[in-house]
Enzyme design. Structure first.
Site, short mmCIF file in Angstrom:
data_model
loop_
_atom_site.label_atom_id
_atom_site.label_comp_id
_atom_site.label_asym_id
_atom_site.label_seq_id
_atom_site.Cartn_x
_atom_site.Cartn_y
_atom_site.Cartn_z
N GLY B 148 0.82 -1.21 0.00
CA GLY B 148 0.00 0.00 0.00
C GLY B 148 0.86 1.25 0.00
CB CYS B 149 0.13 4.69 -1.16
SG CYS B 149 -1.49 4.93 -0.43
CE1 TYR B 150 -1.20 8.26 4.34
CE2 TYR B 150 -3.04 6.84 3.77
CZ TYR B 150 -2.54 8.09 4.03
OH TYR B 150 -3.37 9.19 4.01
CB ALA B 151 2.38 -0.06 3.67
CB ALA B 153 5.52 6.67 2.46
#
Lengths: 344, 344, 344, 344
Positions: B148-151, B153
């Site tokens: 996932g995107c937050y994961a 970063a």
């Protein structure tokens, strides 16, 4: 009352002028610049086209004349100006509300360190009172140092936790987000639209000038406070600050207690809205003098998160300045302050 | 190679299509919908006007046909779709890169809890590999679960600290900011322009679906990890994530060691740029597959702050998916990925 | 006075509520919904979190009760609602200010054509007065149809040119730009942040519903008017309209005459600021009830360009509605209206 | 090929560098400044942090050295620079693509008038070719003057109408909207985020420097053209131009003919997408070299409206420059140019 403003052409000064113009106790506003002489006279509506029709001259600074013409004076000036101009006004105990940082810190050495310039004298600094209204609602000094925008959002968010000793002091982390108007109208690469738009930038990590006033006030509340972790991130909005505050609860403290303590501290305060577990967003307060607060608790980490939002130019500057004016002159605290946020 | 995409009309799918279209190893792209039958055929350029001229049909989903026509398949679908459609493909060990969250978590109970729907079976989940490229650069599974995107970063920002045991695990706080495209093109009150513009909103406090995959990966690195404090704030930009990570250093760890460790972990990684004490901003990476990292240390609080920025649709979705595709097929890791960020 | 609002939870209704709350002649505000019955009662501050503390119930619609409780009623409703609810109020000549388009057009057939639904009867329509305040400053009807936002900006920009016959009517081109709040809070693909942000879209070419009211008013001024070329472009701002108006001067007309004529028409109007050759921008009026106007003349093409800007929710909706309320009740025209634009 | 760029640190230069770096025919890029000597050497990645890793020196300008080292040179410089530096390069007929306005106008007097500085000599100007690619696809000059951004959008929108004599020339009105990057990275009050955000400003009414090149090209197509009504409005986006073009059709011309003529002129042009009655928006082309065009006809006014959109830094600057480079060197026109717009 007749009111003077020094610095009405800056962002905070614009907003201050707008507020005072609608204030029912203010009969006349006089505007002054920083300089003792003006080669030519300019006018407010020439400097700020949005104010077309407000054809007031920006007069040269003259302390004697200012005291003769006005009942109260506001400084809406960059750091360094008030301390240069205020000496005769301080000596006369003339009523002043200073939106700049010049008289917020009691320790001249702290000012010099953070502002990179000489401070006012300790004697002068001692005459000023730090005007965080919700915790200084009976001001006694003639000189009110109006708090900084980040400081206001952060301190109102932290106050009940610190005063009531609910959190582990060393665990505090403040991640503050701000709109661009906080930096004023000065041109810089980082105020360029093409730089800010579609961007976010942590521009000051433990380096913002509002840190020492936050610490000073926290230490007034609890002398065990030693430091605060504080970062400021620019986001592409014009107005608004969100301070997101993280801290670990002390053993035995429950989320319910947190809720109760905030309610207790703020239920009589007209400009703080405690939202409990509903987290506020910046747009809940834009255009108003409100500080909205909400919180959440994470049992997995024992961390409480408090979200504090203000309009940096109102509650974080001109709005709180008018609130201080009302308190100083014993007008009802909400006099002349717009009641409702702008939405949408 | 011929490549299939399921879900090309969503934001991640749009970007994935653009990337694969320019990928030198891809000769043909075939598009499929979620449904087994289409009442009428629609075309990519009808759905996405920016893609006028890309007149590819969106075909009905048919696992046998897809495996016959393609060498590899991408799912760019909302949560819940891949797990429903993937069974025959998993059974055949067909090469798949799944941008959704359906196969990221090993524990079906965790998936059910966070995604509020039944999980794929533990056996199926075991077949998938979590494709955080910089730490999984020799994938062996046929089924890659793209992070996932937050994961992405957050994990790239935390990895060296966790792997090398440099920080107090209980002190970690992640304050992540994201643009609106992260929530996809679905309409909601909180995606309305007038709501988001001039606003910031902490919309998920310890509740974001990417938390369990962050924890799972951190625990792979250090089984002492128990929880993570994680908040996500929406800011008015279309693309980009900034994860601001705070943690206290373990006794004896110096800032210099931090710098060295990040350099060591990332110096051979083409898509991670370690900026040391220069903090990156979102616009440093927009339009590229880069993750930029920087840090600062506060001796007063012993807190290290790491800033990690990505383009959520590239490194946080379609870009990393192509990177995984390159790794899976042993192409050079940077093949077909735009090298430079868009500026301004 | 006690005032009723139908539709206080929409954008125009929000702003209207804020204005009336600060209006010195308004002692109480009562809120009503569109429905005759409510299954459960909701409250303003639950619907609009920015208004926390404004705990007013949204009552069911009941014409008799509304007339008994209030001195005046505002409709801040979508097209089609007022015409359904207004019959008993019209019959009683109850004072109404209607922000919707339902009673602006005199010809029922025009309404049906542009609004794609049946119109109120011609008799009912005849009872309503089109409330373009600067040109209707002594309203006599009990029912005021408050002008549309595009119509207000366009008509105030065009009025002196049409009334004084200064331009070639067939040469008029209006290129209007608007923020997103003009379309209300309804969700649509084109109100999604990721769609609007970093975009501009000419969404209605000669198709906007405000065209017939613009034409009707222009024809009142000059019956030679036959049509107007009118396009509306969405730009990524929340509030504000700019109408850029182009027309060829009639032979012998000079720029100086233009300047004089605008000055003559508007010098006594408190909410129109004629800026002559300084072209106004949207931010000159945001947050205020002003319409700012400026012009330029091109001798090479004989074209005059007039720029007209308003805040669509104030002068284009709720602000003009309060102005109409003031005119209707013979209060000073500026009563209760914020004097100064928000800047920055 | 080895390529030189003068001015790679400006916005157009950034984009040009990104494009050339991915161009399959370019093996090396050399960067130069405007000055003959550098006191210290700076590097591209120091000037443009988004380009971290692109550690190329910005060398001093030396015409002989540049010609020795490169096969072709791009000027991505502000007005006034190329004309000062180009003399030895012009004398040698060295291949140049100039993104600035210095060599676009044939008449030195026009240049002096619009650019407020002396022009290159008429002889030098005669050597340059105006590189509007779709209408100059077999360039023969060594010196290509790449068109301005507004000029590109406007001319591509107007071309078929002018060339085929379909409209009344005196009725043309162009209302162009632009993002802020068009003005470059120079700081000014009007590039400040707090000024531009939530604003729109018609900043140049019949005064933009691109007007004379628009006229010059229109007159090449039809010597009856005498003037053009042209305004430019700044909107709060970083990238993109929309030119909205209005004109009255000549008697007897039908909308169908309009559609046919645009189709005829552009069907073989890879970077112009004719959308017929579907009006394009800026976001349809952002990040690509496309110019999208659409139109509508109003029978009530006999006015045709054409909407033309481009990314000002791609088709309006660096993208068209690479397209010119391809045409000059007989590479396929689309070589090295990103095919698909960025969405969202």
């Amino acid at each position: 009352m007749e009111i003077g403003i020094i610095g009405a052409t800056g962002y905070s000064g614009n907003v201050l002028y707008s507020l005072l113009k609608q204030h029912p106790q203010v009969t006349k506003i006089n505007l002054y610049g920083h300089q003792q002489t003006n080669s030519t006279t300019s006018y407010l509506d020439e400097e700020i086209p949005s104010f077309q029709g407000e054809h007031l001259p920006l007069q040269a600074f003259n302390a004697e004349k200012i005291m003769a013409e006005n009942d109260c004076l506001f400084f809406a000036t960059p750091a360094g100006v008030a301390k240069q101009l205020a000496t005769p006004l301080l000596a006369a105990d003339f009523p002043i509300i200073d939106l700049s940082g010049d008289f917020r810190l009691k320790d001249p050495a702290e000012y010099s360190k953070w502002y990179q310039q000489p401070a006012a004298s300790a004697e002068q600094l001692a005459k000023a009172e730090y005007g965080l209204c919700e915790f200084n609602d009976h001001p006694t000094a003639a000189y009110i140092a109006n708090p900084g925008c980040y400081a206001t959002a952060t301190l109102l968010g932290l106050a009940p936790l610190i005063i009531e000793h609910l959190i582990e002091l060393k665990s505090i982390v403040v991640d503050a987000k701000s709109g661009v108007s906080g930096a004023g109208k000065k041109l810089s690469a980082s105020s360029h639209f093409s730089f800010i738009n579609e961007n976010a930038w942590l521009y000051k990590l433990n380096q913002h000038k509002h840190i020492p006033e936050i610490l000073q006030q926290m230490q007034n509340w609890d002398d065990q406070v030693q430091a605060v972790q504080f970062s400021t991130t620019l986001i592409p909005i014009t107005r608004g600050i969100m301070a997101t505050i993280y801290a670990q609860l002390k053993p035995g403290i429950t989320p319910k207690q947190i809720d109760d303590v905030y309610r207790k501290h703020y239920q009589t305060k007209p400009f703080v809205r405690w939202r409990s577990t509903e987290l506020p967003m910046i747009k809940n307060v834009t255009g108003s003098n409100y500080c909205d607060l909400g919180y959440g608790y994470n049992p997995a980490t024992n961390v409480i998160t408090v979200v504090s939002v203000i309009d940096n130019l109102l509650k974080g500057a001109a709005g709180q300045a008018v609130q201080n004016f009302n308190l100083m002159w014993h007008f009802p605290e909400t006099t002349g302050l717009p009641q409702l946020p702008i939405f949408p």
